[in-house]
Design a protein around this motif. Structure first.
Motif, PDB file in Angstrom:
ATOM      1  N   HIS A 106       7.439  -5.485   7.029  1.00 17.51           N
ATOM      2  CA  HIS A 106       7.717  -4.768   5.778  1.00 17.51           C
ATOM      3  C   HIS A 106       6.450  -4.591   4.928  1.00 17.51           C
ATOM      4  CE1 HIS A 106      10.308  -3.506   2.428  1.00 17.51           C
ATOM      5  NE2 HIS A 106       9.627  -4.323   1.640  1.00 17.51           N
ATOM      6  N   LEU A 107       5.666  -5.640   4.779  1.00 19.65           N
ATOM      7  CA  LEU A 107       4.463  -5.569   3.946  1.00 19.65           C
ATOM      8  C   LEU A 107       3.387  -4.661   4.538  1.00 19.65           C
ATOM      9  CD1 LEU A 107       4.268  -9.262   2.744  1.00 19.65           C
ATOM     10  CD2 LEU A 107       4.942  -7.267   1.424  1.00 19.65           C
ATOM     11  N   PRO A 108       3.008  -4.820   5.818  1.00 16.30           N
ATOM     12  CA  PRO A 108       1.992  -3.906   6.360  1.00 16.30           C
ATOM     13  C   PRO A 108       2.457  -2.451   6.387  1.00 16.30           C
ATOM     14  CG  PRO A 108       2.255  -5.799   7.810  1.00 16.30           C
ATOM     15  CD  PRO A 108       3.337  -5.881   6.768  1.00 16.30           C
ATOM     16  N   LEU A 109       3.734  -2.223   6.605  1.00 15.26           N
ATOM     17  CA  LEU A 109       4.248  -0.852   6.581  1.00 15.26           C
ATOM     18  C   LEU A 109       4.158  -0.272   5.173  1.00 15.26           C
ATOM     19  CD1 LEU A 109       5.517   1.509   8.068  1.00 15.26           C
ATOM     20  CD2 LEU A 109       7.764   0.470   7.686  1.00 15.26           C
ATOM     21  N   GLY A 110       4.386  -1.093   4.171  1.00 20.18           N
ATOM     22  CA  GLY A 110       4.243  -0.639   2.790  1.00 20.18           C
ATOM     23  C   GLY A 110       2.809  -0.243   2.471  1.00 20.18           C
ATOM     24  N   VAL A 111       1.857  -1.028   2.962  1.00 27.99           N
ATOM     25  CA  VAL A 111       0.448  -0.703   2.756  1.00 27.99           C
ATOM     26  C   VAL A 111       0.097   0.599   3.470  1.00 27.99           C
ATOM     27  CG1 VAL A 111      -1.913  -1.470   3.238  1.00 27.99           C
ATOM     28  CG2 VAL A 111      -0.223  -3.109   2.394  1.00 27.99           C
ATOM     29  N   LEU A 112       0.588   0.757   4.692  1.00 29.72           N
ATOM     30  CA  LEU A 112       0.360   1.996   5.451  1.00 29.72           C
ATOM     31  C   LEU A 112       0.957   3.194   4.725  1.00 29.72           C
ATOM     32  CD1 LEU A 112      -0.535   3.463   8.087  1.00 29.72           C
ATOM     33  CD2 LEU A 112       1.770   2.970   8.953  1.00 29.72           C
ATOM     34  N   MET A 113       2.163   3.037   4.218  1.00 30.11           N
ATOM     35  CA  MET A 113       2.821   4.134   3.502  1.00 30.11           C
ATOM     36  C   MET A 113       2.043   4.514   2.245  1.00 30.11           C
ATOM     37  SD  MET A 113       6.791   3.001   3.948  1.00 30.11           S
ATOM     38  CE  MET A 113       7.390   4.153   2.743  1.00 30.11           C
ATOM     39  N   PHE A 114       1.527   3.527   1.527  1.00 25.14           N
ATOM     40  CA  PHE A 114       0.738   3.834   0.332  1.00 25.14           C
ATOM     41  C   PHE A 114      -0.527   4.607   0.721  1.00 25.14           C
ATOM     42  CE2 PHE A 114      -2.574   2.724  -2.796  1.00 25.14           C
ATOM     43  CZ  PHE A 114      -2.001   3.335  -3.899  1.00 25.14           C
ATOM     44  N   GLY A 115      -1.185   4.155   1.775  1.00 22.91           N
ATOM     45  CA  GLY A 115      -2.387   4.839   2.230  1.00 22.91           C
ATOM     46  C   GLY A 115      -2.119   6.266   2.675  1.00 22.91           C
ATOM     47  N   LEU A 116      -1.036   6.469   3.422  1.00 21.49           N
ATOM     48  CA  LEU A 116      -0.685   7.811   3.877  1.00 21.49           C
ATOM     49  C   LEU A 116      -0.294   8.716   2.721  1.00 21.49           C
ATOM     50  CD1 LEU A 116       1.396   7.000   7.092  1.00 21.49           C
ATOM     51  CD2 LEU A 116      -0.905   8.007   6.980  1.00 21.49           C
ATOM     52  N   SER A 117       0.410   8.166   1.761  1.00 23.57           N
ATOM     53  CA  SER A 117       0.817   8.956   0.600  1.00 23.57           C
ATOM     54  C   SER A 117      -0.400   9.322  -0.251  1.00 23.57           C
ATOM     55  CB  SER A 117       1.825   8.167  -0.238  1.00 23.57           C
ATOM     56  OG  SER A 117       2.390   8.977  -1.227  1.00 23.57           O
ATOM     57  N   LEU A 118      -1.326   8.399  -0.405  1.00 19.96           N
ATOM     58  CA  LEU A 118      -2.557   8.674  -1.134  1.00 19.96           C
ATOM     59  C   LEU A 118      -3.380   9.736  -0.418  1.00 19.96           C
ATOM     60  CD1 LEU A 118      -3.726   7.527  -3.740  1.00 19.96           C
ATOM     61  CD2 LEU A 118      -5.012   5.903  -2.363  1.00 19.96           C
ATOM     62  N   LEU A 119      -3.420   9.680   0.898  1.00 13.81           N
ATOM     63  CA  LEU A 119      -4.136  10.681   1.695  1.00 13.81           C
ATOM     64  C   LEU A 119      -3.499  12.050   1.525  1.00 13.81           C
ATOM     65  CD1 LEU A 119      -6.368  11.225   3.802  1.00 13.81           C
ATOM     66  CD2 LEU A 119      -4.677  10.710   5.556  1.00 13.81           C
ATOM     67  N   ALA A 120      -2.170  12.102   1.580  1.00 15.51           N
ATOM     68  CA  ALA A 120      -1.465  13.384   1.396  1.00 15.51           C
ATOM     69  C   ALA A 120      -1.731  13.948  -0.003  1.00 15.51           C
ATOM     70  CB  ALA A 120       0.037  13.189   1.617  1.00 15.51           C
TER      71      ALA A 120
END
Length: 124
Positions: A106-120
């Motif tokens: 859950h935690l690493p996926l949240g970090v990945l999602m934040f990074g992907l959303s910031l990239l978008a």
């Protein structure tokens, strides 16, 4: 002979809506990280994190809607629709993992999602 492409007001509005939706999604994911910290330190953290999860999921659905609105009437690329749909899938997995209390994913996926959303957001 060069052709001039003009952007209609509707296309500009939908692009603006898409930018706002991605920004809202990025902000809600960041606030989820803050509420996760509160989850560990305060009594109201769990409630705040649960409410934030619903808001984040809603923001992901808004992202899909904004991407479709930019693509269909504006005649834009379907790529943002695929990105938004993929993000909604990630958000769904994130919710399931949170409910199942699997913090190791859950935690690493949240970090990945934040990074992907910031990239978008940066690409818009």
């Amino acid at each position: 002979m060069a052709t001039q492409v003009t952007t209609t007001g509707d296309a500009r509005r939908s692009a603006s809506l898409l930018r706002i939706a991605i920004g809202l999604q990025t902000l809600t994911i960041f606030l989820q990280a803050v509420s996760a910290g509160l989850l560990l330190t305060s009594s109201y953290g769990e409630t705040l994190h649960g409410v934030g999860a619903r808001v984040m999921y809603g923001a992901s659905m808004l992202y899909v809607l904004a991407a479709v609105l930019e693509w269909k009437p504006g005649g834009g690329s379907p790529r943002p629709v695929w990105h938004a749909s993929g993000f909604l899938v990630l958000a769904s997995v994130q919710v399931v993992l949170g409910i199942a209390h699997v913090p190791s994913v859950h935690l690493p996926l949240g970090v990945l999602m934040f990074g992907l959303s910031l990239l978008a957001l940066a690409r818009r």
